[in-house]
Design an enzyme around this catalytic site. Structure first.
Site, short mmCIF file in Angstrom:
data_model
loop_
_atom_site.label_atom_id
_atom_site.label_comp_id
_atom_site.label_asym_id
_atom_site.label_seq_id
_atom_site.Cartn_x
_atom_site.Cartn_y
_atom_site.Cartn_z
N ASP A 756 29.95 30.34 71.23
CA ASP A 756 31.20 30.76 70.59
C ASP A 756 30.91 31.17 69.16
O ASP A 756 30.24 30.45 68.42
CB ASP A 756 32.20 29.60 70.62
N HIS A 758 33.45 32.16 66.96
CA HIS A 758 34.71 32.16 66.20
C HIS A 758 34.77 30.94 65.28
O HIS A 758 34.58 29.81 65.73
CB HIS A 758 35.90 32.15 67.15
N SER A 809 33.83 27.43 75.72
CA SER A 809 33.61 26.40 74.70
C SER A 809 34.04 25.03 75.20
O SER A 809 33.51 24.00 74.77
CB SER A 809 34.38 26.75 73.43
#
Length: 1017
Positions: A756, A758, A809
């Site tokens: 991930d 982000h 995630s």
């Protein structure tokens, strides 16, 4: 010879085609191990490869081929290759970027082989292959670092090269369509289109191109902030076979955006939603039958030409969709929009009734001394305020020019465009990339996700260079300003202006293929009133040339640098504004569509002082030989005060708490330090400013984001304001520590888990915790479990915080929790991120980690409270808090287990158990009037009282309930204006009796009979 691409083009005209479903969902069913992903080719690879699905094309081709086969058997006409992440940027996470071509070649050949098998078995229904090209894990329009808004993790060229390399493998492997899908950043997509179209031109490949974007939040925008219409405008220059929307949303949530896109896209529409929204565990619950019903309704509404499924969909879903659309006609493709369309984060369509388009001139180092000085001094944040002032003053496009001898103009152009792109209030407008140097223009084009304007190209270097630059402008997806300039110089007479523009128009439309509406001619506005006789006709020449060019070049637009006309009177704002007002008044009547102006300094023609206006127009229209001298003499009598720019500052009169909230919600940094200092003086400790008004403001931001009233770039901007306030308070916080508690409350490790990228939410949480005296160890993004636990030990942290935005995630968080249990950790574990939930934490994560406490943290505002409870010195209070969490999670598990074991009774049993009312003691009253009667010409004033205004605002895309929406901090001002306009129109409708209200009403006796209601009439 009939090619597969020609068959595909014909097939999409004949019927609705069916795309396959999710590849990842199907691969997960095979329970593949690390050994499967490695195979023989990667047996000794130094790092883990599990999860790199694209490698399976090489290591387990049998599995991938079986998935393709299952989807064709379910009724798919098109399958996507297993190459969503098969690009150099994404593969770099595994170190396998050198295998990109091989992966894509193998994937395409696999899918092609299976497709050809089915085509051979059923020649009347050919099967096709689409090369899946995902968005990569980087964004070109946004910074991954909240503290560096101008930073970009990748470049346009890197993206274009990566997509071209992937496309080469897919084309060589035999795909029919290159599908750039799940686009969350339009600049990434534009780079992909640039790289792919360049490759196709070089190789003459017979392959089609499709694009599918994704809406990522409640505001109905892409991750990079664009509306669906702006997204379409930004990519509509490309030779697209189809366009559509996929992922992120289920079909029900996707509907309004599909409907909008279906109305404006003049190519086939492809729709492949998820199987509903992800549940608390990151899975997808929507059944094939439910999805079938939704897609059937889409098809009946005429929304698509190609339908399929994304995350969570299976062959069962695709079979259901295929059955739903088999007898439906394909969507009727609308004609291309004939108007000039531009975009930033939002669209700008220039229609005949649009009047004049203001192009803000102050972000031009050659046109604004203030702006030039700020740029030279490197004060880019202050320079952004100049751009914002132009927006607030009504500019509809922003002109950006960095041509200055003392600047590295190319680098400055890139840096400033990146910063502008990070300011939603600025980036919502289209940009005009303005330079006399092509390399600067091209560098600028590679920074802008919307459809901008290039200013300018010309034929001064001959037709070959002109055509070359025009083709590149078109490939980048921009409109273009063409200067009336040829090999013989800049045109000044009517004849020269017209002849050059007509010649350029012919080259652009016939040789380059430029749409007429994307051509903007600048017939050169030169200064009048210079005292040189040859200059006296310059205003007349421009106006008359405009009239003729519009007639001879249908569809083209006319623009110009308006301030040039008054250059002789620089320093005298009153005269200059009067000249601009008069010149524009007459030029617009002649057909001028847009112009580069100071949007905040345009005088109203009727408000120009009459004597000044007369003398100005004597000069503009060369009415007598002494006109310039008369205006010059009169100018000395006019006070050079000009027009004062007024800005809405009423909010500055409110309390400091409200001012801080306003700054955070609006992303305003201009007064944040002043207001933060005022607040600091009001509170006993600086930390209270953070915990009080600043967090109150951030809570409002979170609420508005959740309601869809703010979108991601605005939230990022708010985070920067918060960071500025915290930075200001930091010295006071440090001093307060020395006086009071000199030690940190605790050390918290934070990481976005492996897979991930982000981290905006994590960064905001980190800021809030740091402001509350916690030491933060931020490991960034894509952090594997091993590193998280190793650094946790090395740094001796007190809490571990995991973050993630995407569904995979969730599984990685479960893995981290299990590893913490295995390695004997007892630290508290905080879980946060958009896809996380209390239920997933209770069911999946906490049971894996029994040695320490686990808690789901809803948002940044809750993080401080959770951390303080975890680390409380009050052992009794801490134990009670942890026991409460465990009890709540256990209760959720019990409730979930009960829900999963729910059994339904039979219809007969339900009927036997129906409610049996006792009518023996009740005598239903008879209405005063029964039967059928009509209401004729009903009083509109009476009906007006019952209007439900909430849907009215929703239809205008203003979110909120009436009447609260009228006082909403974000949309309240626009909502009030809209409401007042509606009231005015209603007044006219009622007074003029424009409509008549009639109704038919019927009241009848009725009774029930089991499941039926029997009406007696």
């Amino acid at each position: 010879m009939t090619t597969r691409t020609s068959l595909l083009k014909q097939a999409v005209k004949d019927r609705i085609l069916v795309l396959d479903g999710a590849m990842g969902t199907m691969l997960q069913r095979y329970k593949l191990t690390e050994a499967d992903y490695r195979g023989e080719a990667f047996a000794t690879w130094p790092s883990d490869l599990k999860g790199n699905h694209d490698l399976l094309n090489i290591t387990r081709p049998d599995v991938v081929a079986e998935v393709h086969r299952d989807y064709f058997l379910a009724g798919a006409d098109i399958v996507e290759t297993n190459t969503f992440n098969a690009n150099a940027i994404s593969q770099a996470d595994y170190g396998t970027q050198s295998y990109v071509y091989e992966i894509n070649l193998a994937a395409a050949r696999l899918a092609r082989k299976v497709a050809d098998e089915f085509t051979a078995a059923e020649p009347t229904k050919p099967r096709f292959v689409a090369g899946s090209m995902g968005p990569t894990n980087r964004t070109a329009s946004m910074s991954p670092d909240v503290n560096r808004p101008g930073f970009r993790a990748t470049t346009f060229k890197e993206l274009a090269d990566a997509y071209a390399e992937q496309a080469r493998g897919l084309i060589d492997g035999g795909v029919d369509l290159l599908l750039i899908e799940t686009v969350f950043d339009t600049l990434n997509c534009k780079a992909a289109l640039f790289g792919i179209t360049t490759l196709i031109e070089e190789t003459n490949a017979d392959v089609l191109i499709g694009v599918s974007g994704t809406i990522t939040d409640a505001s109905g925008r892409t991750l990079s902030g664009q509306t669906i219409e702006a997204f379409w405008i930004s990519i509509s220059h490309a030779p697209l076979f189809c366009v559509g929307i996929n992922c992120a949303l289920g079909a029900a949530e996707m509907r309004p955006y599909i409907e909008s896109l279906s109305q404006i896209a003049n190519v086939p529409l492809i729709v492949f939603p998820n199987a509903g929204l992800p549940n608390e565990l990151g899975g997808y619950d929507q059944t094939a039958e439910v999805m079938k019903g939704l897609m059937l309704e889409f098809g009946k509404s005429g929304f698509f030409n190609i339908a399929g499924g994304c995350c969570g969909t299976t062959p069962d879903h695709i079979r259901a969709i295929a059955n739903a659309v088999v007898d439906l006609p394909p969507r009727v493709i609308p004609p291309a929009n004939p108007y000039t369309q531009l975009s930033g984060m939002e669209p700008l369509t220039i229609r005949p009734e649009s009047n004049f388009v203001n192009i803000g001139e102050r972000t031009n180092v050659t046109g604004s001394a203030k702006f030039a000085k700020l740029i030279r001094d490197g004060k880019y944040q202050e320079a952004l305020s100049v751009a914002l002032q132009q927006v607030e003053s009504g500019a509809q496009v922003l002109d950006i020019n960095m041509d200055e001898g003392l600047l590295d103009s190319k680098q400055v152009m890139v840096e400033f465009l990146h910063l502008m792109g990070s300011e939603p209030d600025i980036a919502k407008l289209p940009f005009m990339i303005d330079s006399s140097k092509w390399d600067i223009i091209e560098a600028g084009l590679q920074c802008v996700q919307g459809k901008c304007i290039v200013n300018s190209i010309s034929m001064k270097e001959g037709e070959a260079a002109f055509i070359h630059h025009a083709r590149l402008v078109r490939k980048y997806g921009a409109a273009v300003v063409v200067m009336a300039f040829d090999e013989d110089g800049q045109a000044d007479t009517i004849e020269r202006k017209v002849s050059i523009c007509v010649r350029a128009y012919k080259l652009l439309t016939e040789d380059v293929g430029f749409p007429p509406q994307d051509i903007i001619f600048d017939p050169n506005i030169f200064a009048v009133g210079t005292g040189i006789v040859e200059h006296n006709e310059y205003a007349i020449n421009f106006i008359e040339a405009t009239r003729m060019i519009k007639s001879l070049c249908p569809g083209a637009k006319i623009s110009g640098g308006v301030s040039n006309i008054s250059f002789s009177y620089r320093g005298n704002n009153a005269v200059r504004e009067a000249m601009h007002a008069s010149f524009l008044y007459h030029a617009i009547k002649a057909g001028m569509d847009m112009g580069i102006v100071n949007a905040g300094m345009i005088e109203v023609y009727e408000e120009v002082e009459p004597e000044l206006l007369k003398k100005v127009e004597d000069v503009l229209f060369n009415r007598h030989p002494d006109a310039t001298e008369a205006l010059t003499n009169y100018a000395e009598e006019v006070k050079s005060i000009g027009k004062v720019i007024q800005r809405e500052q009423a909010w500055r009169e409110e309390s400091v708490q409200e001012r801080l909230k306003h700054s955070l919600v609006r992303g305003i940094t201009e007064y944040i330090e002043i207001d933060t200092e005022e607040a600091r003086l009001q509170y006993e400790r600086p930390l209270e400013v953070i915990e009080g008004p600043l967090m109150d403001g951030m809570n409002v931001v979170g609420e508005l984001f959740g309601q869809g009233k703010m979108f991601l770039p605005q939230v990022v901007k708010s985070a920067r304001v918060m960071k500025t306030a915290v930075a200001y308070l930091t010295p006071f916080l440090e001093a307060d520590k020395r006086v009071g508690d000199a030690t940190a409350k605790g050390k918290i490790l934070m990481a976005t888990v492996k897979g991930d990228v982000h981290d905006i939410g994590k960064n905001i949480v980190g800021v809030v915790l740091a402001c509350n005296n916690y030491d933060i160890v931020d490991l960034g993004v894509m952090v594997p479990a091993e590193k998280i636990l190793r650094i946790a030990r090395e740094e001796n942290v007190d809490i571990i915080g995991l973050s993630g935005l995407i569904t995979p995630s969730l599984d990685e968080m479960v893995h981290v929790a299990a590893e913490m249990e295995r390695e004997g950790f007892v630290l508290p574990l905080m879980i946060g991120g958009a896809t996380t939930s209390r239920l997933h934490t209770a069911l999946r994560i906490e049971p894996k980690y029994n040695k320490g406490p686990v808690v789901h943290v809803l948002d940044a505002s809750k993080a401080v409270g959770v951390a303080s409870q975890f680390l409380s010195d009050d052992k009794v209070k801490r134990a009670a808090y942890l026991a409460e969490i465990k009890a709540n999670y256990e209760q959720m598990r019990i409730a979930r287990e009960g829900k999963n074991t729910k059994r339904f009774i039979s219809l007969e049993a339900a009927r036997a158990n129906r409610y049996q009312p006792d009518w023996s003691s009740y005598d239903p009253p008879v209405p005063n009037k029964t039967g059928v009667w009509a209401l004729k010409d009903y009083d509109l004033s009476e009906l007006r009282k019952y209007i439900d205004w909430t849907p009215f605002f929703s239809s205008w895309q203003l979110a909120g309930k009436y009447p609260e929406i009228l006082k909403d901090p974000i949309v309240g001002h626009e909502a009030k204006k809209l409401f007042d306009d509606a009231q005015s129109i209603l007044d006219k409708i009622i007074a003029g009796k424009w409509i008549v209200a009639n109704a038919v009403v019927g009241l009848f006796p009725a009774h029930s009979d089991m499941d039926d209601i029997i009406i007696l009439c």
